[in-house]
Design an enzyme around this catalytic site. Structure first.
Site, PDB file in Angstrom:
ATOM      1  N   ASP A   1       0.865  -1.173   0.000  1.00  0.00           N
ATOM      2  CA  ASP A   1       0.000   0.000   0.000  1.00  0.00           C
ATOM      3  C   ASP A   1       0.912   1.237   0.000  1.00  0.00           C
ATOM      4  OD1 ASP A   1      -2.151   1.679   0.000  1.00  0.00           O
ATOM      5  OD2 ASP A   1      -3.151   0.781   1.708  1.00  0.00           O
TER       6      ASP A   1
HETATM    7  C1  BGC Z   1      -5.008   3.239   0.273  1.00  0.00           C
HETATM    8  C2  BGC Z   1      -5.222   2.190  -0.801  1.00  0.00           C
HETATM    9  C3  BGC Z   1      -5.091   2.788  -2.182  1.00  0.00           C
HETATM   10  C4  BGC Z   1      -3.750   3.486  -2.280  1.00  0.00           C
HETATM   11  C5  BGC Z   1      -3.483   4.071  -3.643  1.00  0.00           C
HETATM   12  C6  BGC Z   1      -3.775   4.075   0.021  1.00  0.00           C
HETATM   13  O1  BGC Z   1      -3.717   5.166   0.870  1.00  0.00           O
HETATM   14  O2  BGC Z   1      -4.930   2.596   1.517  1.00  0.00           O
HETATM   15  O3  BGC Z   1      -6.482   1.585  -0.634  1.00  0.00           O
HETATM   16  O4  BGC Z   1      -5.248   1.800  -3.156  1.00  0.00           O
HETATM   17  O5  BGC Z   1      -3.684   4.518  -1.310  1.00  0.00           O
HETATM   18  O6  BGC Z   1      -4.203   5.214  -3.883  1.00  0.00           O
END
Ligand code: BGC
Length: 765
Positions: A290
């Protein structure tokens, strides 16, 4: 006799041949891919390999604290494997051109995006979608999302989010499918199928990424990014099934979660990312972290960037979202013997395989068709589907005296901060959407009733009364339309409008950004200023229908007791206003059922239907008994149970029957029930089947969903609904984490929600 036997034989032979041809083709394809990647990797320098592991954020949307400098130069130098959240086919083509024309090995980039509940045509937030209990619709929504996203250059989505959650304080409950592992698993599969279709090489399918692996939905105190700690028993039986379902459906990638598991952050957890995911579950795609998941391990207390990057790679991470850790530190770690060349090669290979499976080596511009971008996005057809789907996700929570549907020619007072508010309709994670193009409830009612219609409007109050909170929930530019007038003045105006009407529709609830990432709340009541508005409207004596916008279950005990009708519409996407009008006016009969329990107050959290019995359960229907498991100040019952949702009609359940009283290991048990639409409207009902394993070597939940069917019945119609159970449906993970069934007594329950069921006993032999 002879012919059918021969025919059967021939058919079997033909099917076997087909299957073995398909297997052979798949293995030939696999062979071809391996040879191609072997060749390519033999050309690659260490730096170029590390480049493939790097996923910087770029373009329009950046979700965390990362920055985006010199991306083009890095692409040229082969230091970028992919980019995410760039919007538009032109920008994507331009970035791809740099990679395939100006980098040494011309390796194409992979382009990801958070396409969470639609691309430009936005569907309801996932929590809302899950309340449709309609897997065909779920799949269709993902299909349309894939079609639109791929028409705009995207080939990879960070969805489905399948984190089970039983804590509505956590803002990200809005992004998942609620509290149940069985329903969550069905949805995970439908979404993966919808995105990936039957062929990833097609230019209108995209690779899915199941997230957040794992257990992210159980943070302590409902605070986002907080510690998770749970037993393996609970993990395997209650939280892991939807991720496994996505893997079984062939999901191409997995995103590691921010939280720790057994004291080790998921991003650096080898047990999770390798032993479980790859060895036990046989996942063969790639793992991405993530956003800054790797560098955050330093804050977790796992060491400096070099140490945590090595930890992530060794654990099984293949791609680093934004942290720049794998790119910048692994060379040194390799020199110092902290990681091996084989570990780096393996990660690089998995990223290249994903690109190969998407057909990017064959044609790096496969998803860059400007013509498709012009003709396939936000089409009237897609919007019509979004409108139909949204109406299936609304949950009718109360309908005293059949106040809904509205009667013809009623003079409507539409009042509330969410009534004339397009910006808040799509809900959280609407990255590619254009908020101005969504349909507000005021628009929707006007569209349905015509401009001549008698609709009076007043805002009534702001979404929240506190301007600091208001600024915190407007970070992504979805203005809450802060009105500077005093609460008193606004309510007086609303009351005057209400007095002129036959019926009041109160559009109240949360702003879109009151749920979603980093939007946890410790108080999940309706904001006090909105409650005051409701009180004033009720005091006029006019009938009030509350249309509730929310990204989570709310503690609306007072509203349930005082407002005669409540329709929960979540955040319904682009077509919100039209769909809500369809339901309010009776064009569509609501059939949504809650996928998450609504608590009476926050003290009951975590509250969920599939809990254990304890050694001192409270007798059913009681509030309090000394020395039983209960509270002094609130009953154990939720406000609305899992699976709950009313209809404009009524459904009666009778004659629950089992075909046998004993199920054998290889046998089948048919459970049937007679369902009658006993009310005045045609309508759909979600018939739910639950099981209880009465005695086990580990304690078992008081009920577990094991089947459901959404059926449409004309008024007056009766139908027999059947479910088939086999021994497999009775399996669970025992104390050795083996997936087994145990002979003994069971109960089966069938009904309209988890708390209102008929029951019958049976035995597993
Ligand atoms: C979130 C994810 C997301 C990623 C990319 C993160 O802050 O937890 O769910 O896919 O950002 O935008």
């Amino acid at each position: 006799m002879k012919t059918p036997t021969n025919l059967l034989f021939l058919l079997t032979l033909f099917a076997t041949l087909l299957l073995s041809c398909a297997k052979k083709n798949a293995s030939d394809e696999g062979q071809k891919m391996n040879v191609f990647i072997d060749d390519l990797m033999s050309e690659m320098t260490l730096e170029e390999k590390l480049g493939q592991l790097n996923l910087p954020a770029s373009g329009d949307i950046i979700t965390g604290a990362g920055s985006n400098n010199n991306t083009a130069d890095k692409i040229k130098e082969g230091k970028v494997g992919g980019l995410f959240n760039i919007k538009s086919v032109e920008k994507i083509r331009a970035a791809q051109q740099i990679a395939v024309e100006q980098s040494r090995l011309k390796i194409p980039l992979i382009f990801g995006m958070d396409v969470i509940h639609g691309y430009q045509t936005l569907f309801p937030i996932p929590l809302g979608m899950s309340c449709s209990w309609d897997m065909e619709l779920m799949e269709k929504s993902a299909r349309i999302a894939a079609q639109e996203a791929s028409a705009d250059g995207i080939c990879w989505t960070f969805s489905p989010m399948v984190d089970i959650s039983r804590d509505p304080r956590w803002g990200r409950v809005s992004e998942g499918s609620g509290e149940d592992p069985y329903l969550g698993s069905q949805i995970a599969q439908a979404m993966v199928k919808g995105y990936q279709g039957d062929d990833l090489l097609k230019n209108n399918t995209i690779m899915a990424c199941v997230k957040h692996f794992a257990l992210y939905g159980a943070p302590e105190a409902g605070r986002d990014y907080n510690t998770v700690d749970m037993s393996r028993n609970r993990m395997y039986n209650e939280y892991l099934p939807p991720y496994l379902a996505a893997v079984d459906a062939g999901v191409g990638s997995v995103m590691a979660s921010f939280n720790e598991i057994d004291g080790i952050p998921a991003t650096g957890n080898k047990w999770l990312l390798t032993d479980l995911l790859r060895e036990d579950w046989k996942f063969n795609g790639f793992v991405v972290t993530d956003y800054t998941g790797i560098s955050e391990m330093t804050e977790h207390g796992m060491g400096n960037l070099q140490e945590v990057s090595a930890l992530a790679l060794r654990a099984g991470v293949d791609m680093d979202m934004v942290a720049d850790g794998l790119l910048t530190t692994l060379k040194q770690s390799l020199d110092e013997g902290k990681v091996t060349q084989q570990e780096i090669d393996q990660a690089c290979r998995r990223v290249l395989e994903a690109k190969y499976k998407l057909g990017l080596f064959e044609d790096p511009y496969r998803y860059c068709d400007e013509n498709r971008a012009k003709t396939e996005i936000f089409t009237p057809e897609n919007r019509q589907v979004a409108r139909e789907i949204a109406a299936q996700t609304f949950v009718l929570l109360k309908n005293e005296d059949q106040l809904l549907p509205l009667q013809d020619k009623q003079k409507i007072a539409l009042i509330g901060p969410l009534a004339d508010n397009r910006e808040n309709m799509p809900g959280t994670w609407s990255v590619a959407g254009d908020f101005a193009k969504s349909v507000s409830l005021l628009d929707g009612l006007k569209n349905a009733l015509g401009t001549e219609a008698n609709i009076l409007y007043a805002m009534g109050t702001n979404i929240v009364a506190d301007s600091l909170l208001d600024s915190r929930i407007s970070i992504f530019g979805k203005p809450t339309k802060w009105d500077k007038r005093s609460q008193k003045e606004m309510i007086a105006e609303a009351v005057a409008v209400a007095r002129k009407s036959d019926v009041v529709i109160a559009a109240v609830g949360e702003a879109a950004e009151m749920s979603g990432e980093a939007s946890s709340r410790s108080d999940i009541n309706l904001p006090e200023n909105q409650k005051e508005l409701l009180e004033a409207l009720l005091a006029t004596g006019k009938p009030v229908v509350m249309v509730l916008f929310t990204g989570r279950p709310l503690t609306i005990s007072w509203e349930k007791a005082n407002v005669p009708a409540i329709l929960n519409v979540w955040f319904a996407g682009t077509e919100a206003g039209n769909s809500i009008a369809d339901v309010l006016l009776g064009k569509v009969n609501p059939s949504g059922k809650l996928s998450a329990t609504f608590p009476q107050n926050v003290g009951q959290i975590p509250i969920f239907y599939n809990h254990k019995n304890t050694g001192r359960p409270l007798a059913e229907g009681k509030w309090f008994s000394k020395f039983r498991s209960n509270y002094l100040d609130v009953p154990n019952e939720p406000l609305f149970p899992f699976g709950f949702g009313l209809s404009y009609t009524t459904f009666d359940y009778k004659n629950l029957k089992l075909s046998e009283s004993t199920l054998t290991k290889d046998g089948k048990l048919t459970v049937s029930v007679e369902l009658t639409n006993s009310g005045n409207y045609d309508g759909a009902e979600v018939v739910q089947l639950y099981l209880r394993d009465m005695v086990g070597t580990v304690t078992r939940p008081v009920k577990e969903l094991k089947g459901f069917q959404k059926v449409f019945l004309k008024k007056g119609e009766t139908r027999t609904i059947e479910f088939t159970l086999t021994e497999k449906d009775l399996r669970f993970y025992n104390s050795e984490l083996k997936f087994v069934s145990e002979p003994g007594d069971f109960k089966v329950f069938v009904g309209t929600n988890s708390a209102n069921v008929l029951e019958a006993p049976f035995t597993l032999n």
